[in-house]
Design a protein around this motif. Sequence first.
Motif, PDB file in Angstrom:
ATOM      1  N   TRP A   1       0.962  -1.271  -0.007  1.00  0.00           N
ATOM      2  CA  TRP A   1       0.110  -0.017   0.008  1.00  0.00           C
ATOM      3  C   TRP A   1       0.710   1.273   0.037  1.00  0.00           C
ATOM      4  CZ3 TRP A   1       0.108   3.654   3.873  1.00  0.00           C
ATOM      5  CH2 TRP A   1       0.672   3.096   5.251  1.00  0.00           C
ATOM      6  N   ARG A   2       2.145   1.190   0.518  1.00  0.00           N
ATOM      7  CA  ARG A   2       2.873   2.236   0.457  1.00  0.00           C
ATOM      8  C   ARG A   2       3.515   2.848  -0.886  1.00  0.00           C
ATOM      9  NH1 ARG A   2       4.111   4.040   5.705  1.00  0.00           N
ATOM     10  NH2 ARG A   2       3.788   2.363   7.249  1.00  0.00           N
ATOM     11  N   SER A   3       3.817   1.628  -1.507  1.00  0.00           N
ATOM     12  CA  SER A   3       4.425   1.781  -2.827  1.00  0.00           C
ATOM     13  C   SER A   3       3.208   2.315  -3.824  1.00  0.00           C
ATOM     14  CB  SER A   3       4.875   0.500  -3.517  1.00  0.00           C
ATOM     15  OG  SER A   3       6.061   0.088  -2.855  1.00  0.00           O
ATOM     16  N   SER A   4       2.011   1.768  -3.541  1.00  0.00           N
ATOM     17  CA  SER A   4       0.967   2.382  -4.217  1.00  0.00           C
ATOM     18  C   SER A   4       0.625   3.786  -4.278  1.00  0.00           C
ATOM     19  CB  SER A   4      -0.488   1.531  -3.808  1.00  0.00           C
ATOM     20  OG  SER A   4      -0.293   0.217  -4.194  1.00  0.00           O
ATOM     21  N   TYR A   5       0.860   4.207  -2.888  1.00  0.00           N
ATOM     22  CA  TYR A   5       0.623   5.728  -2.672  1.00  0.00           C
ATOM     23  C   TYR A   5       1.551   6.693  -3.184  1.00  0.00           C
ATOM     24  CZ  TYR A   5      -3.876   5.674  -0.453  1.00  0.00           C
ATOM     25  OH  TYR A   5      -5.269   5.388  -0.339  1.00  0.00           O
ATOM     26  N   PHE A   6       2.737   6.267  -3.185  1.00  0.00           N
ATOM     27  CA  PHE A   6       4.039   6.707  -3.897  1.00  0.00           C
ATOM     28  C   PHE A   6       3.557   6.915  -5.396  1.00  0.00           C
ATOM     29  CE2 PHE A   6       6.970   5.435  -0.464  1.00  0.00           C
ATOM     30  CZ  PHE A   6       7.269   6.788  -0.009  1.00  0.00           C
ATOM     31  N   LEU A   7       3.078   5.862  -5.959  1.00  0.00           N
ATOM     32  CA  LEU A   7       2.518   5.801  -7.386  1.00  0.00           C
ATOM     33  C   LEU A   7       1.616   6.954  -7.532  1.00  0.00           C
ATOM     34  CD1 LEU A   7       2.614   4.732 -10.384  1.00  0.00           C
ATOM     35  CD2 LEU A   7       1.169   3.073  -9.339  1.00  0.00           C
ATOM     36  N   PHE A   8       0.671   7.141  -6.692  1.00  0.00           N
ATOM     37  CA  PHE A   8      -0.663   8.093  -6.557  1.00  0.00           C
ATOM     38  C   PHE A   8       0.093   9.412  -6.636  1.00  0.00           C
ATOM     39  CE2 PHE A   8      -3.342   4.691  -4.565  1.00  0.00           C
ATOM     40  CZ  PHE A   8      -3.445   3.894  -6.083  1.00  0.00           C
ATOM     41  N   ALA A   9       0.975   9.698  -5.614  1.00  0.00           N
ATOM     42  CA  ALA A   9       1.562  10.904  -5.744  1.00  0.00           C
ATOM     43  C   ALA A   9       2.226  11.418  -6.908  1.00  0.00           C
ATOM     44  CB  ALA A   9       2.793  10.950  -4.598  1.00  0.00           C
ATOM     45  N   GLY A  10       3.054  10.514  -7.577  1.00  0.00           N
ATOM     46  CA  GLY A  10       3.608  10.912  -8.960  1.00  0.00           C
ATOM     47  C   GLY A  10       2.696  11.066 -10.060  1.00  0.00           C
ATOM     48  N   ILE A  11       1.437  10.043 -10.113  1.00  0.00           N
ATOM     49  CA  ILE A  11       0.616  10.595 -11.147  1.00  0.00           C
ATOM     50  C   ILE A  11      -0.172  12.057 -10.811  1.00  0.00           C
ATOM     51  CG2 ILE A  11      -1.783   9.811 -11.869  1.00  0.00           C
ATOM     52  CD1 ILE A  11      -0.998   7.070 -11.264  1.00  0.00           C
ATOM     53  N   SER A  12      -0.207  12.361  -9.422  1.00  0.00           N
ATOM     54  CA  SER A  12      -0.821  13.811  -9.071  1.00  0.00           C
ATOM     55  C   SER A  12      -0.049  14.912  -9.644  1.00  0.00           C
ATOM     56  CB  SER A  12      -1.080  13.800  -7.659  1.00  0.00           C
ATOM     57  OG  SER A  12      -2.186  12.894  -7.372  1.00  0.00           O
TER      58      SER A  12
END
Length: 438
Positions: free
Chosen positions: A182-193
Motif C-alpha cells: 500500500w505504501r508503494s501504491s500511494y507513492f505511485l499516486f503521488a507521482g501521477i498527481s
Amino acid sequence: MQKIFGGKFNGIREDDIISEVKLKKYRWIIYLLLSFSFLIAFFHRYAIGVVSNLLAGDLNLTATQLGMLSSLYFYAYGILQVPVGIGTDKFGVRKLTTGGMISIGLGSLLFALARGALTIYAGRLLIGIGSAVFFISTIKTISVWFPPEEYTKLLGWTSLIGNLGALLAAAPFSLLLSLLDWRSSYFLFAGISALMAFFIWYYVRDNPRQLGLEPEYAVEEEERNLKRIIIDMKKIIRSSQFWQYFFIAMVILGSFMSLSGMWLVPYLTHIYEFSRNFAAALVMVITGGMLIGSAFLGRVEDRMESRVRMIRTAVIINILAWIYIVIIEQGNPSFLILMIILFILGGVGVFPMTSFANIKKMFPRLKGSATGLMNISPFLGTIIFNTLIGWRLDTTWQGEFIEDSRLYTLQGYQQGFIIILMFLILALAASLRLKKIK
C-alpha cells in the motif's frame, strides 16, 4: 480553394473557421484533463475501504480511527464546497485545480510515508482538500467553454467518469495491492498527481478569451462575493423545506457512501469470510446499481411525474431493505440476496440527486448558493455513519484479530446497520412533509 484560404468562404472569415476548430479541440483537452482529475478524486474517496485492513494491521488503527480517517476526506470536501464555488470565480479554475492536484499529491506522499495515525490523518485531509475542487471546477469549465445545449450531456459524462474512479478503487485497486504494497501504491499516486498538476497548469485556461478565442455562444460568468453568499445563506437557512431535502440526501447518499467507501469490504471479509480481493470486487455491485440508476434517472422521473415521489420511493425501498437485513436476517442474509439488495440500493440511491433540481427551483435567485450548501449533505452523512458504525464495532469487539487487524462481530455490524435504519425512518417522516414543486 482560393475562396477558402483567401479570406472568406460563404461569408465566413477564414480566421473564424480556424478559431472555431481550435476552440472545439482545446475545450476537449481541458474537459478531459479536469474530468480525469475528478476520477482521481473519486478514486481516493473510496480507495480507503479496500486498504483499511492493511492500514489497521500496519499502523494499529481501531475501527473508530479508521472511520475518522475515511471521514477526514468528507470533512474537507463538504466544508469546502461553497468556498470552492467562490474561488472558481475569484481565482479561476486553472489556479484552483492545479493547487488541488498538488494537494492530492502531497496527501498521497504523506499517506505513503505515514508511521502513525496523525501523519496518515494529515495525508487523508490533504487528499480531501485537493479533491474538493474538481467537481465544481469541471462544471464551471463546461459552462464557460461549451455551448449551453451540451451542459446536461457533459454533466452526465462527468458523473460517469467520476464513478469509474469508484470502480477503479474496488477490484482493480485490490489487484494493484497484490502487486505493490500500500505504501508503494500511494507513492505511485503521488507521482501521477504531480504529472497531472503539470498538465493542468500547462493546458487549462479559465475561458476561451485567454487564448484569443471568441465563442459564438454567450458566456455567462458570475462574480461572487462573500457578502452575497452570506445574504443568500440566511434565506436558505430559514427554509424548513430545504432542510428536509438536506436531511434525506444526507441519510440515503451518506449511508451509501459510507458503506461502499468504508464498511462493506470489512463486513464481507469478517462475516462472509471472503478474501479482500473478492470483497472489493463485490463493492462494484452497489456502484453498478448506481450507474444503472443514473442512466435511467430521467426515464424514472418521466414515469413517476414527481421528484418528491421518487425521493419517497427511495426512502421506502431503503427502509424495507435494511429491515430485511438487520431484523429478518439478523445482519447475515444469504450472499445472493445481499447482492441483489446492494444493487437495488445503488439504483435507487441516486434518486435523491433530483433534490438539487427542486432546490434550484425553490431558490431561483440565489445563483448556486443553495446547491453548494446542499452538496454538503452526503458528505456530512458519510461522516456521521462512518463514526457511528465504527463506534458500535469497537464497542462490541471481542479481542480477536485477522491478519493483524481487528475482527469485528456480526453483532457489531448489525447494531451499526440498525443506526442506518433509524435514520431512514426519520428521513421517511421528512419526505412526507415535502411539497410538490412545479
